[in-house]
Scaffold this active site. Structure first.
Site, PDB file in Angstrom:
ATOM      1  N   VAL A 197       1.051  -3.602  -6.267  1.00 10.64           N
ATOM      2  CA  VAL A 197       1.157  -1.995  -5.915  1.00 10.64           C
ATOM      3  C   VAL A 197      -0.065  -1.611  -5.644  1.00 10.64           C
ATOM      4  O   VAL A 197      -0.902  -1.749  -6.695  1.00 10.64           O
ATOM      5  CB  VAL A 197       2.106  -1.158  -6.594  1.00 10.64           C
ATOM      6  CG1 VAL A 197       1.838   0.282  -6.089  1.00 10.64           C
ATOM      7  CG2 VAL A 197       3.255  -1.722  -6.677  1.00 10.64           C
ATOM      8  N   LYS A 198      -0.663  -1.111  -4.575  1.00  6.45           N
ATOM      9  CA  LYS A 198      -1.984  -0.505  -4.350  1.00  6.45           C
ATOM     10  C   LYS A 198      -1.624   1.160  -4.128  1.00  6.45           C
ATOM     11  O   LYS A 198      -1.004   1.366  -3.111  1.00  6.45           O
ATOM     12  CB  LYS A 198      -2.589  -0.891  -3.124  1.00  6.45           C
ATOM     13  CG  LYS A 198      -4.089  -0.366  -2.752  1.00  6.45           C
ATOM     14  CD  LYS A 198      -4.385  -0.573  -1.343  1.00  6.45           C
ATOM     15  CE  LYS A 198      -5.540   0.145  -1.052  1.00  6.45           C
ATOM     16  NZ  LYS A 198      -5.902   0.013   0.394  1.00  6.45           N
ATOM     17  N   VAL A 199      -2.146   2.085  -5.129  1.00  3.88           N
ATOM     18  CA  VAL A 199      -2.010   3.291  -4.817  1.00  3.88           C
ATOM     19  C   VAL A 199      -3.533   3.916  -4.873  1.00  3.88           C
ATOM     20  O   VAL A 199      -4.736   3.396  -5.101  1.00  3.88           O
ATOM     21  CB  VAL A 199      -1.383   3.867  -5.944  1.00  3.88           C
ATOM     22  CG1 VAL A 199       0.330   3.719  -5.744  1.00  3.88           C
ATOM     23  CG2 VAL A 199      -1.570   3.770  -7.188  1.00  3.88           C
ATOM     24  N   TRP A 203       0.994  -1.295  -0.001  1.00  7.58           N
ATOM     25  CA  TRP A 203       0.059  -0.094  -0.136  1.00  7.58           C
ATOM     26  C   TRP A 203       0.969   1.211  -0.146  1.00  7.58           C
ATOM     27  O   TRP A 203       1.459   1.393   1.030  1.00  7.58           O
ATOM     28  CB  TRP A 203      -0.749   0.086   1.263  1.00  7.58           C
ATOM     29  CG  TRP A 203      -2.003  -0.779   1.456  1.00  7.58           C
ATOM     30  CD1 TRP A 203      -3.380  -0.242   1.967  1.00  7.58           C
ATOM     31  CD2 TRP A 203      -2.155  -2.212   1.175  1.00  7.58           C
ATOM     32  NE1 TRP A 203      -4.105  -1.041   1.877  1.00  7.58           N
ATOM     33  CE2 TRP A 203      -3.589  -2.371   1.640  1.00  7.58           C
ATOM     34  CE3 TRP A 203      -1.593  -3.309   1.350  1.00  7.58           C
ATOM     35  CZ2 TRP A 203      -4.183  -3.713   1.555  1.00  7.58           C
ATOM     36  CZ3 TRP A 203      -1.841  -4.491   1.153  1.00  7.58           C
ATOM     37  CH2 TRP A 203      -3.218  -4.892   1.521  1.00  7.58           C
ATOM     38  N   TYR A 241       1.032   4.929   0.048  1.00  6.83           N
ATOM     39  CA  TYR A 241       0.107   6.137   0.253  1.00  6.83           C
ATOM     40  C   TYR A 241       1.247   7.474   0.647  1.00  6.83           C
ATOM     41  O   TYR A 241       1.518   7.645   1.953  1.00  6.83           O
ATOM     42  CB  TYR A 241      -0.784   5.732   1.564  1.00  6.83           C
ATOM     43  CG  TYR A 241      -2.060   4.846   1.250  1.00  6.83           C
ATOM     44  CD1 TYR A 241      -2.286   4.506  -0.188  1.00  6.83           C
ATOM     45  CD2 TYR A 241      -2.835   4.715   2.107  1.00  6.83           C
ATOM     46  CE1 TYR A 241      -3.083   3.719  -0.572  1.00  6.83           C
ATOM     47  CE2 TYR A 241      -3.878   3.538   1.735  1.00  6.83           C
ATOM     48  CZ  TYR A 241      -3.968   3.239   0.396  1.00  6.83           C
ATOM     49  OH  TYR A 241      -4.976   2.379   0.345  1.00  6.83           O
TER      50      TYR A 241
END
Lengths: 326, 326, 326, 326, 326
Positions: free
Chosen positions: D221-223, D187, D189
């Site tokens: 990948v988390k955005v 994550w 951020y």
């Protein structure tokens, strides 16, 4: 050399779903295990043609190590290629594929996530002749993790003068596997100088071997199909006194399953040497099913014939287990 | 297969209380042990029908591993199920239940906290015939912790050519167990090529075996009931010279207890093979009690009969030990 | 100094029995834990006056460390002696006694097996004044094992600038404790420069603190009784929008319990400073009971009065929880 | 409190099959990873409604920790129960469920093998107000193994003064995860005193954050969805000079995907706070799909509404990703 | 003692370039290995006269350890100097040089980066005569790293009563080597009391030995050239039934290569004792080439003659493998 086809663009797994009641019942027997180990047992039970039925058909290919490559693969040379067996196991809809380190390493990445894998952690070869054999430890639990396996497979030879060593090796491997969330599959094959050849598959010895594997902490126990022979005199008395029914193969399977924590451990049976007549294998599967066994681990009868025959052969066995045919 | 009843909504343990004077006296003998180990010895002594009396009746079920499943359970097939033995031990009010890894793993979560557990850390099977046996190490101290056991159980065979190996394994296991606050229970069974069959239970050998176990650091020592036979010539001289009274079973029990740090270690006695006549077992319990023994570990005589008979049988023994009947 | 009476020859624990349905239900919530941890949770639930009810009253004595000895014990000097608190907890029939390393070490052997112990693994003192406090780690999981404890106790201060460090320490300690078969009790006390004094016990903050402790893997969560104050503006919106009932203490307890995995974790409440009027404490216990809370952890209100008063006081609270009185 | 239904006897997973060409193509990007990690990435891609499409919809429930229980669950109180979210993720056909340690521990055994799990290894709460936040490490890679997870999830805050610490923690966790055959989901951020509120989701910052996560070795990948805002002056020059198209959401998604190794890493986008209008979320999914994104991770928009609405809502999103609807 | 010339300013390897298609094909077989191991296999394949062809000629000098210095070097005393063999291997354009610890340590720094090195990790001497030999482990994986080696070399003796020990040692060394990005070369030499002298090079035994090495995880397998002899009766049946062609040396090489994962592992052949007639060696190289073998490892035939003869001799062999001459 065998030509390996590239993956056809087949349909992936259907939408996810809850495990069946039967799978949940089986998982409930492993109440001391962490969710990781339960997950990997569930992966075995929820994969392939027999997914959800609580039955298992596993393809093992350790014959190259155990008996030599020509004895194993010359009759169907496609089997020299490690990819071939992944393909057969996947296309046949087996629950899992089991093999030694090299055979897994050679093809695991190409088939990542397509079939549950069991890493055969110890192996024996026949280049040395001994009355009390002991397999070599040929892989580790860490290997099983890095190769994406759901379980380790470990062979013990109850009856060997070296049994204590094997049991100790299994103990350590099983402890590490369970901590790491893996399942433990034990091949329990009685052998050694104290047993007659006939005794290796005698019903008392087979039931004893299954019980020992379970006591050592196995989640899944693999034994050979038992004969009506009784090897040990003290055991003979017990069978006679209690009139344990062991006349038919199904009855003997039932006794082995009972001997493995009253059926609270998964017990599967090995097919043994290549049979001339497939009907004999099918009859064995029927007896395993009717006796409450959990399935088969079928190597030579699968890979020692052309692929299309193997797929049809395995399909028949799975339909017997699945109740789709008598 | 056996039907396991779900837990009845019975009355939980009564309000907590201090240990009795007798329990505190026994605990005072283990003055080198940490509070964790003392706590676990206290748990053994404060549980069940005999709680607080300083006496113990323990149910052990390692026969499946040691003799095979049919010899152990065919006569009362409910015993194939690991849960059955937990139920018997709990309902009978035993102080503890002892079993190998698999039997504990299979039912420990369901019965968490209901009975003190002893993890049998090594085990022997009879598929291989040897004159100088050595058990396999089949579990670890870490297993005992993760399974919630109060003690490890370890078998040694004084008299075996491999005794040194076993003593060394026990030493290491006991050291780790004591650091972890567990108790150590040692099965000390003389066997091996240097002993006659009669000698295995001879009074000199039995007393010697109990002493060795205590010297190895056991908190609780388990031996077989001794016969008047004296195996070793040098020992015979000593017994004769000092006129040690060994004529009755109670006298021999007293001698074994004396040999185990003058009674400052808990010594319990095994029941041996299933007896035809329960009165023989009751008489043995009376002799153990009268000789200052601390109790019995009774396997086959418990689980090789229907449950209701077993509960009544165990109740009688406990009432003998508890002084509620002669 | 206080005179410690020798143990009276009281009646030991009654014959063993299965856990009650309620205890089994509670244990079922901890499905990822091994049988060892379940066993130790069961020991907490099956001990003392409230054994089997699913309710807990725990005696904690870490005030000496947290506030200093005179502030803690001068009013009832018997409390300077570590044995005193064991005696109170045992005689009152508490489920457990919790204290820092030294207080446990000083008296655990004498009282081995008489009461479940919780080792308070970190502690804070007031000799240094800080706005964002962090306790010191003052003991280890290995200490808990060697001292015979059923659980570790660990304090976190959500809201402190050092919360991340505490959470990380708790994470490591909890992982080791769970592997070793111990339970994990978390004191979750919001404190720090971001919170108003009133906010430390605000209902939104208390529920949040309980939830965090459960997410960190606590088996048992201890929080302070919440006030109707809402500290955080964003939280206020949520409470208003969903019309969460928080008007009465029982409603607030219910909300905290719900916030802790919908009641699937044991949540107990601390008594706070010594109250002038016992009835206030009893009313709090009634509110905890009526709101579905699992019990109380009562330190100062117990040990800051003479022993006989303390026993009677604790008995009343237990009878409220046990349903024996309104 | 929420009533959790027992598992319906639904149809298990369909017969096994090869991965699709698209899945194999995606797996080929992770050529430095061992077969274990590839297997676990494949498990994510081969599960649920979108199995085989290369698209992912993941249910994350770490809001309880991140924002507090009432802000997360009061609007739909069923969500207080950890089992509820497993049920939603399974029934909706999500690819995976992601949560902190406690939420996974509380329900992983019951749902073993039914949905791929991502263990959120670090977490942040809002009880402390800071400009440069750092999450606490709340679980370990060993936890992920024992709980049967396919991946660890780890949050970094690029832009925080503590970013270096987080990057280092991630590095160590990722190294161990990869050795153990697990996948790594990051994550990413952007937050911190150097960034404006608007800048946290600015296109330059979002693309940068995705690239950093990939450089740190993330497999997934988390955005957050990026806005057209450009935060950094130097970046503005580059975007202007090269005339990077960032006018539409789909263009911005495409730029983020390109910035993540030219699309050779899986990039998914978070849904953010609960939207009033579902069509807004569906439009975002269309933009993600059209921009070449790999899917969504949707928490609050899923669990902050009744279950039947959530299932319908998630089904619509999956059908957008699967191409079954525009 | 030999005068060691300083290194002439010869032409280094050509500017780097992509690996050839053949090298990339070979590397693709090692799909479970990390890029480090692939890099080191590539170094072997991309060095020297045969760079890029997929063929290998390796100079091994462990004869001093295996047979004694005089038997090894008296005929060409330059060979007493460890530097000599580096020079020969470099000047001849071998793919690699393999030797025990001391021989590598003595000259590796001077020739750093000039030739890929294989550290022979175990070695056997003939000062003790045994029927079931086992080599000593004489170096470590860490030695291989500090000495700049591309691979470890490990000898196993399938057929020895100690084979299990060797396999276990190899397993551990290979696991560590692979984690460290090294390649694993296994010398698989059947020997032991169960094999006849003729059987050691029998085609069934040679193929079996190659297969075992591959199953143990070898990247490169070295065996002796096989004779048409068949040692095992069960194997004879398989060869006859499948009519495996083994009449010519090329056919036997082809069978060994097939037995090593259907040609998906690099198999090279040893030259054996010094031949009187070089043409015999050349003919063997032609057979290896024509049978699909990957090259030779040639010790005594290289270093037991003057350097200029050795260089010319090796050049001829390389030209045979490279297809530059028939």
């Amino acid at each position: 050399m065998a030509v390996i086809q590239t993956a056809p663009s087949v349909q992936p797994q259907a939408p996810s779903a809850h495990s069946t009641h039967r799978v949940r019942e089986i998982l409930s027997w492993y109440e001391s295990d962490n969710p990781g180990t339960k997950t990997n047992i569930a992966r075995l039970l929820n994969h392939g043609h027999l997914a959800g039925t609580g039955k298992l058909v596993i393809l093992p290919v350790d014959q190259g190590f155990e008996h030599g490559p020509a004895r194993s693969f010359a009759v169907n040379p496609a089997g020299y290629d490690p990819n071939y067996h992944f393909e057969v196991a996947i296309q046949a809809g087996c629950n899992a594929y089991a093999a030694p380190l090299g055979f897994i390493e050679a093809a695991a990445a190409r088939h990542a996530g397509e079939i549950p894998l069991i890493l055969k952690m110890n192996n024996h070869d026949v280049l040395h002749d001994e009355k009390d054999p002991i397999p070599a430890v040929t892989a580790s639990v860490k290997d099983a993790l890095r190769l994406g396996c759901v379980a380790i497979g470990f062979t013990i030879y109850p009856g060997s003068a070296h049994a204590q060593t094997m049991y100790g090796q299994l103990r350590a491997a099983a402890e590490e596997a369970k901590q790491s969330g893996l399942a433990v599959v034990v091949w329990s094959y009685p052998r050694g100088s104290s047993l007659s050849k006939e005794g290796e598959t005698g019903i008392d010895v087979a039931a004893y071997a299954a019980h020992i594997a379970a006591e050592l902490g196995a989640h899944i126990v693999k034994v050979k199909l038992p004969s009506p022979h009784i090897e040990q005199a003290e055991a003979q008395k017990a069978y006679t006194k209690a009139a344990v029914p062991i006349g038919t193969l199904a009855e003997r399977v039932r006794h082995v399953v009972q001997s493995t924590f009253d059926g609270r451990r998964i017990v599967i049976f090995s097919g043994g040497a290549k049979k001339d007549n497939d009907e004999d294998v099918f009859d064995e599967a029927r007896a395993i099913r009717d006796g409450g066994g959990f399935g088969s681990i079928i190597g030579r009868n699968s890979f020692q014939r052309p692929k299309e025959h193997a797929l049809k052969f395995l399909d028949t066995i799975m339909r017997i287990y699945g109740g789709e045919m008598q």
